[in-house]
Design a protein around this motif. Structure first.
Motif, PDB file in Angstrom:
ATOM      1  N   GLU A  20       0.826  -1.197   0.000  1.00 27.31           N
ATOM      2  CA  GLU A  20       0.000   0.000   0.000  1.00 27.31           C
ATOM      3  C   GLU A  20       0.869   1.258   0.000  1.00 27.31           C
ATOM      4  OE1 GLU A  20      -1.953  -1.503   3.351  1.00 27.31           O
ATOM      5  OE2 GLU A  20      -3.907  -1.587   2.387  1.00 27.31           O
ATOM      6  N   LEU A  46      -6.899   7.574   1.147  1.00 28.03           N
ATOM      7  CA  LEU A  46      -7.530   6.684   0.164  1.00 28.03           C
ATOM      8  C   LEU A  46      -6.720   5.409  -0.016  1.00 28.03           C
ATOM      9  CD1 LEU A  46      -9.599   6.463  -2.312  1.00 28.03           C
ATOM     10  CD2 LEU A  46      -7.733   7.418  -3.643  1.00 28.03           C
ATOM     11  N   VAL A  49      -5.571   3.777   4.247  1.00 23.85           N
ATOM     12  CA  VAL A  49      -6.510   3.426   5.316  1.00 23.85           C
ATOM     13  C   VAL A  49      -7.702   2.713   4.706  1.00 23.85           C
ATOM     14  CG1 VAL A  49      -7.791   4.299   7.285  1.00 23.85           C
ATOM     15  CG2 VAL A  49      -5.778   5.501   6.495  1.00 23.85           C
ATOM     16  N   LYS A  50      -7.973   1.501   5.180  1.00 22.32           N
ATOM     17  CA  LYS A  50      -9.005   0.695   4.534  1.00 22.32           C
ATOM     18  C   LYS A  50     -10.232   0.489   5.418  1.00 22.32           C
ATOM     19  CE  LYS A  50      -6.541   0.528   1.029  1.00 22.32           C
ATOM     20  NZ  LYS A  50      -5.681  -0.484   0.516  1.00 22.32           N
ATOM     21  N   TYR A  55     -10.004   6.123  10.466  1.00 24.81           N
ATOM     22  CA  TYR A  55      -9.861   7.498   9.960  1.00 24.81           C
ATOM     23  C   TYR A  55      -9.410   8.444  11.059  1.00 24.81           C
ATOM     24  CZ  TYR A  55     -11.890   6.955   5.300  1.00 24.81           C
ATOM     25  OH  TYR A  55     -12.110   6.629   4.000  1.00 24.81           O
ATOM     26  N   ARG A 183     -15.581 -11.882  11.824  1.00 21.90           N
ATOM     27  CA  ARG A 183     -15.045 -12.722  10.773  1.00 21.90           C
ATOM     28  C   ARG A 183     -14.379 -13.959  11.364  1.00 21.90           C
ATOM     29  NH1 ARG A 183     -13.816 -12.872   5.546  1.00 21.90           N
ATOM     30  NH2 ARG A 183     -12.057 -14.218   5.119  1.00 21.90           N
ATOM     31  N   LYS A 186     -16.897 -16.356  12.647  1.00 25.90           N
ATOM     32  CA  LYS A 186     -17.551 -17.105  11.581  1.00 25.90           C
ATOM     33  C   LYS A 186     -16.699 -18.256  11.118  1.00 25.90           C
ATOM     34  CE  LYS A 186     -20.416 -13.608   9.859  1.00 25.90           C
ATOM     35  NZ  LYS A 186     -20.532 -12.569   8.887  1.00 25.90           N
TER      36      LYS A 186
ATOM     37  N   LYS B  35     -17.588   2.705   0.815  1.00 24.64           N
ATOM     38  CA  LYS B  35     -18.500   2.410   1.920  1.00 24.64           C
ATOM     39  C   LYS B  35     -19.204   3.691   2.292  1.00 24.64           C
ATOM     40  CE  LYS B  35     -16.001  -1.027   4.612  1.00 24.64           C
ATOM     41  NZ  LYS B  35     -15.461  -1.167   5.967  1.00 24.64           N
ATOM     42  N   ASP B 124     -21.040 -14.618   0.533  1.00 26.33           N
ATOM     43  CA  ASP B 124     -20.345 -15.439   1.510  1.00 26.33           C
ATOM     44  C   ASP B 124     -19.016 -14.793   1.891  1.00 26.33           C
ATOM     45  OD1 ASP B 124     -20.415 -18.323   2.635  1.00 26.33           O
ATOM     46  OD2 ASP B 124     -18.368 -18.033   1.931  1.00 26.33           O
ATOM     47  N   ILE B 125     -18.520 -15.086   3.096  1.00 21.69           N
ATOM     48  CA  ILE B 125     -17.310 -14.375   3.538  1.00 21.69           C
ATOM     49  C   ILE B 125     -16.085 -14.717   2.702  1.00 21.69           C
ATOM     50  CG2 ILE B 125     -17.860 -13.771   5.917  1.00 21.69           C
ATOM     51  CD1 ILE B 125     -16.588 -16.320   6.814  1.00 21.69           C
ATOM     52  N   GLU B 126     -16.090 -15.836   1.994  1.00 21.19           N
ATOM     53  CA  GLU B 126     -14.909 -16.163   1.189  1.00 21.19           C
ATOM     54  C   GLU B 126     -14.961 -15.531  -0.201  1.00 21.19           C
ATOM     55  OE1 GLU B 126     -12.292 -17.231   2.322  1.00 21.19           O
ATOM     56  OE2 GLU B 126     -13.099 -17.794   4.274  1.00 21.19           O
ATOM     57  N   ASN B 129     -12.115 -13.211  -1.291  1.00 19.02           N
ATOM     58  CA  ASN B 129     -10.847 -13.926  -1.448  1.00 19.02           C
ATOM     59  C   ASN B 129     -10.770 -14.644  -2.793  1.00 19.02           C
ATOM     60  OD1 ASN B 129      -9.528 -13.254   0.876  1.00 19.02           O
ATOM     61  ND2 ASN B 129     -10.507 -14.878   2.072  1.00 19.02           N
ATOM     62  N   ASN B 163     -20.992  -2.807   4.894  1.00 17.58           N
ATOM     63  CA  ASN B 163     -20.403  -3.141   6.187  1.00 17.58           C
ATOM     64  C   ASN B 163     -21.128  -4.262   6.920  1.00 17.58           C
ATOM     65  OD1 ASN B 163     -18.088  -2.332   7.191  1.00 17.58           O
ATOM     66  ND2 ASN B 163     -18.820  -0.454   8.126  1.00 17.58           N
ATOM     67  N   GLU B 164     -21.839  -5.115   6.192  1.00 17.81           N
ATOM     68  CA  GLU B 164     -22.519  -6.199   6.903  1.00 17.81           C
ATOM     69  C   GLU B 164     -21.536  -7.285   7.297  1.00 17.81           C
ATOM     70  OE1 GLU B 164     -25.987  -7.794   5.111  1.00 17.81           O
ATOM     71  OE2 GLU B 164     -26.956  -5.833   5.058  1.00 17.81           O
ATOM     72  N   LYS B 165     -20.479  -7.398   6.511  1.00 22.13           N
ATOM     73  CA  LYS B 165     -19.451  -8.371   6.865  1.00 22.13           C
ATOM     74  C   LYS B 165     -18.105  -7.677   6.765  1.00 22.13           C
ATOM     75  CE  LYS B 165     -21.824 -12.498   5.297  1.00 22.13           C
ATOM     76  NZ  LYS B 165     -22.768 -12.183   4.242  1.00 22.13           N
ATOM     77  N   GLU B 166     -17.152  -8.168   7.517  1.00 22.66           N
ATOM     78  CA  GLU B 166     -15.814  -7.607   7.405  1.00 22.66           C
ATOM     79  C   GLU B 166     -15.128  -8.232   6.195  1.00 22.66           C
ATOM     80  OE1 GLU B 166     -13.539  -6.828  10.626  1.00 22.66           O
ATOM     81  OE2 GLU B 166     -15.247  -6.179  11.824  1.00 22.66           O
ATOM     82  N   PRO B 168     -11.796  -9.379   3.999  1.00 21.94           N
ATOM     83  CA  PRO B 168     -10.465  -9.871   4.370  1.00 21.94           C
ATOM     84  C   PRO B 168      -9.361  -8.864   4.033  1.00 21.94           C
ATOM     85  CG  PRO B 168     -11.329 -11.057   2.478  1.00 21.94           C
ATOM     86  CD  PRO B 168     -12.442 -10.219   2.987  1.00 21.94           C
ATOM     87  N   LEU B 172      -8.567  -6.077   0.944  1.00 22.27           N
ATOM     88  CA  LEU B 172      -8.501  -4.638   1.184  1.00 22.27           C
ATOM     89  C   LEU B 172      -7.198  -4.041   0.677  1.00 22.27           C
ATOM     90  CD1 LEU B 172     -10.018  -4.397   4.760  1.00 22.27           C
ATOM     91  CD2 LEU B 172     -11.068  -3.755   2.615  1.00 22.27           C
ATOM     92  N   ARG B 173      -6.132  -4.816   0.836  1.00 24.54           N
ATOM     93  CA  ARG B 173      -4.824  -4.302   0.449  1.00 24.54           C
ATOM     94  C   ARG B 173      -4.768  -3.966  -1.046  1.00 24.54           C
ATOM     95  NH1 ARG B 173      -1.690  -8.366   3.020  1.00 24.54           N
ATOM     96  NH2 ARG B 173      -2.625  -7.660   4.945  1.00 24.54           N
ATOM     97  N   CYS B 175      -7.241  -2.768  -2.788  1.00 25.02           N
ATOM     98  CA  CYS B 175      -8.213  -1.739  -3.167  1.00 25.02           C
ATOM     99  C   CYS B 175      -7.791  -0.369  -2.636  1.00 25.02           C
ATOM    100  CB  CYS B 175      -9.578  -2.038  -2.578  1.00 25.02           C
ATOM    101  SG  CYS B 175     -10.274  -3.587  -3.054  1.00 25.02           S
ATOM    102  N   PHE B 177      -9.684   2.798  -0.791  1.00 32.57           N
ATOM    103  CA  PHE B 177     -10.875   2.816   0.042  1.00 32.57           C
ATOM    104  C   PHE B 177     -11.351   4.242   0.250  1.00 32.57           C
ATOM    105  CE2 PHE B 177     -12.487   3.275   4.443  1.00 32.57           C
ATOM    106  CZ  PHE B 177     -13.688   2.621   4.256  1.00 32.57           C
ATOM    107  N   TYR B 179     -14.634   6.350   2.173  1.00 31.25           N
ATOM    108  CA  TYR B 179     -15.853   6.312   2.964  1.00 31.25           C
ATOM    109  C   TYR B 179     -16.646   7.569   2.649  1.00 31.25           C
ATOM    110  CZ  TYR B 179     -18.910   5.923   6.996  1.00 31.25           C
ATOM    111  OH  TYR B 179     -20.003   5.802   7.808  1.00 31.25           O
TER     112      TYR B 179
END
Lengths: 393, 284
Positions: A20, A46, A49-50, A55, A183, A186, B35, B124-126, B129, B163-166, B168, B172-173, B175, B177, B179
């Motif tokens: 990043e 941007l 921070v993910k 923030y 997570r 789960k 988000k 699904d959470i996967e 990935n 934001n319903e699920k976190e 991985p 994220l790395r 993308c 991001f 808000y």
């Protein structure tokens, strides 16, 4: 270049990775943003921070980096601000005249200096009033209060006048997340899955079709199967109120994770120990009660029983008739618990209290004896063990 | 030459940092994860970016049952079996039965496209990935035909999440991001001006005041958002309600007219009425 900034972000606990950081340098090389301080602020946020929860921290690190000010961050962090101070209980709404009447304290530095000072002087929860740190007051420090130059500590910004936001609670929540986020829960709960084919046969079974077609001398013979679904059914009993309040957040996470994992999930609530009735909705615990006997009449022994509670109570609440703190119980909690456990042979108790404290609390020992040792700490490892115990035949 | 910078459109107010986010994602061709509170225009952003840059838009709406593979391609074995019964010649070539997904369509597009992956947190959470390589290298492998599909032009990928699920970390790395913050009063004024150019100043002022007071009511299950404000204004206009009516129904004393457009939950309406009752009693 910017390496110090990068390291400062990391030491502030924002999970930035090297990729990043390189992406940020690439973006700067590509002249994505102009060279103004504001644009760089937005660009770096941007790319690096993910999560909007970070923030606030990022803002602080950025300001720090930019001005070269060593904020008294570390010093402040050492004085632990208890989270329950900051739980907002009251929101003070002042008239404009009153607002105008509150004088501003010196500048920003003055504010931070006083904050550190008061933090060290104060030793208790405080609400209202106009000097100490707490909620709903007119002191410049705390949450939900009103002071023209206030420093916000925890909670949501309501009046949006804080010169600098120092939101302590976000860090606390985040530390929890590292241990046991939804997570993670789960993933641990996935061990509880046991797929079975039930219901309408609406999926093409390719292998069976091919072999059936071949056996049919090449004439197509379609075979269908039902979709694979998680066949595990879970009955969740949650302890609420009293000593469990501290673990509410943890339980909520577990609960929200569990809800999306299982098709059959029923939850009921109790207080401290299970007696002759449970309640369906925690908000209306006195109106909507369910006799505990209904539980095994309604749900079969194939349901997995998961009890979540800290089992921390007076030993009489388990062992004696009439021991309940809320009502007169004809039969002891131990008898009800034993009935429940025999009705649901697959059971486990998850205990959010720290494992070290178990041996010191008599009631936990009693509950463990009743459960034949099937009590597990509410951590990832504990959840994993519980899932294994629940699935073993 | 196509436009390469996004500056908002005549139907969409983009704040400076949002524009920067989109432009950075275009320049470095990284996916952009968006988000924000529901109703702040996350999905609309992709549509407006596509319109603003005049690029084709591919939308992939995610449901709880969506699999990552469905976005790439699906092998339609049933049609092939049926065709083999009918003795169709097409049956010899497996590629006739590979159905392209939205990601493949975007990869195959002749001009640089915009790909919207909407509400990724529903899956699904996967799920995220399973899309790592596709997002990173913009390529994937079709096992049935042993073919490597590469993007002709790296699409601008916009991903929205509620934001319903976190999500991985590895995902994220890759993308960027952003808000989307709830708009402040001046931005909101611009948004409303854009949608209702003829709206009277005083009505708008009163309406915004009622709206922001309502948002500050503690404990609401669903805070009213921009899209709800716009709906409400539409209703106010249709019913021809005057600004004074709003002023009299100062949100602290009386429930505003047409509140059904703002509060969508009977518990919220109930809570609000209770607060009003308390306020009135205190005022007495």
């Amino acid at each position: 270049m910017l390496v110090r900034f990068f390291l400062a972000l990391r030491s502030a606990g924002i999970p930035v990775s090297t990729t990043e950081f390189l992406a940020l340098l690439e973006a700067m090389q590509a002249r994505v943003a102009s060279h103004s301080v504001e644009d760089f602020y937005a660009l770096a946020r941007l790319v690096l921070v993910k999560d909007e929860r970070h923030y606030d921290r990022y803002d602080r690190v950025y300001a720090d980096y930019l001005k070269g000010i060593q904020t008294s961050f570390e010093a402040l962090a050492q004085g632990d601000v208890p989270a329950d101070w900051l739980r907002s209980k009251a929101q003070l709404l002042l008239s404009p005249e009153e607002q105008a009447a509150i004088n501003k304290l010196g500048g920003f530095e003055e504010l931070m200096r006083q904050f550190a000072q008061r933090l060290s002087e104060q030793s208790g929860r405080h609400e209202g009033g106009s000097k100490w740190i707490g909620t709903g007051g007119r002191s410049p420090f705390g949450n939900d209060g009103y002071h023209p130059e206030g420093v916000r500590v925890g909670g949501q910004s309501r009046n949006q006048r804080a010169v600098k936001v120092w939101d302590r609670r976000e860090f606390k929540n985040l530390a929890d997340n590292v241990e046991l986020g939804t997570r993670n829960i789960k993933v641990a709960l996935r061990r509880l899955r046991r797929f079975a084919r039930e219901g309408a046969q609406d999926h093409l079974d390719l292998d069976a079709t091919i072999s059936a077609t071949a056996r049919n001398a090449g004439y197509l013979d379609l075979k269908l199967v039902a979709e694979r679904r998680n066949a595990i059914k879970v009955l969740l009993l949650l302890d609420v109120g009293g000593s469990m309040d501290r673990y509410v957040r943890l339980c909520e996470e577990l609960f929200s994770a569990a809800r999306s994992e299982f098709k059959h999930l029923r939850q009921y609530y109790f207080h401290n120990c299970v007696y002759e009735s449970l309640w369906i909705d925690n908000a209306r615990r006195h109106q909507q009660r369910l006799p505990t006997t209904e539980l095994w009449r309604t749900y079969g022994p194939d349901y997995r029983l998961v009890i979540v509670g800290d089992a921390t109570m007076s030993p009489y609440e388990i062992s004696q008739p009439g021991g309940s703190v809320e009502h007169w119980n004809e039969e002891s909690g131990a008898r009800w618990l034993a009935r429940l456990l025999s009705a649901f042979p697959h059971h486990a108790w998850l205990n959010p209290a720290a494992r070290e404290s178990w041996d010191r609390t008599a009631s936990i020992g009693m509950a463990r004896d009743l459960l034949a040792g099937r009590m597990y700490p509410l951590t990832l490892a504990g959840l994993d063990q519980a899932a294994r115990a629940l699935t073993s035949q | 030459m196509q436009a390469t910078r996004f500056t908002g459109t005549d139907r969409y107010v983009a704040t400076d940092d949002l524009m920067l986010a989109v432009n950075a994602a275009i320049t470095l061709s990284r996916p952009l994860l968006i988000k924000g509170e529901p109703g702040t225009g996350k999905t609309q952003l992709a549509q407006e970016v596509a319109a603003g840059l005049s690029r084709p838009l591919f939308e992939w709406h995610i449901k709880s049952t969506t699999k990552a593979q469905q976005g790439l391609y699906e092998y339609d074995a049933v049609s092939r079996l049926r065709d083999s019964q009918l003795g169709d010649d097409r049956v010899r070539d497996i590629s006739n039965y590979i159905v392209r997904g939205r990601v493949w369509e975007a990869f195959a597009c002749e001009t640089p496209p915009v790909l919207l992956i909407d509400e990724i947190d529903k899956a699904d959470i996967e799920f995220p990935n399973d899309l790592l390589r596709e997002l990173d290298r913009m390529e994937f492998f079709v096992y049935e035909t042993r073919e490597l599909i590469k993007a002709r032009h790296r699409p601008l990928i916009i991903i929205t999440s509620n934001n319903e699920k976190e999500l991985p970390d590895a995902f994220l790395r890759r993308c960027f991001f952003h808000y989307i913050r709830f708009p402040d009063e001046s931005t909101m004024q611009r948004i409303v001006d854009m949608h209702f150019p003829g709206l009277k100043r005083d009505l708008l002022k009163e309406a915004l005041q009622v709206f922001y007071t309502l948002r500050e009511v503690p404990g609401l299950k669903k805070k009213p958002s921009t899209s709800e404000l716009l709906d409400w204004l539409k209703l106010l206009l249709a019913e021809d309600i005057a600004a004074d009516a709003l002023r009299e129904s100062d949100a602290k004393k009386q429930i505003p007219p047409m509140h059904g457009a703002l509060l969508k939950n009977e518990q919220d309406v109930h809570l609000y009425e209770q607060l009003l009752f308390l306020n009135r009693r205190n005022a007495r």
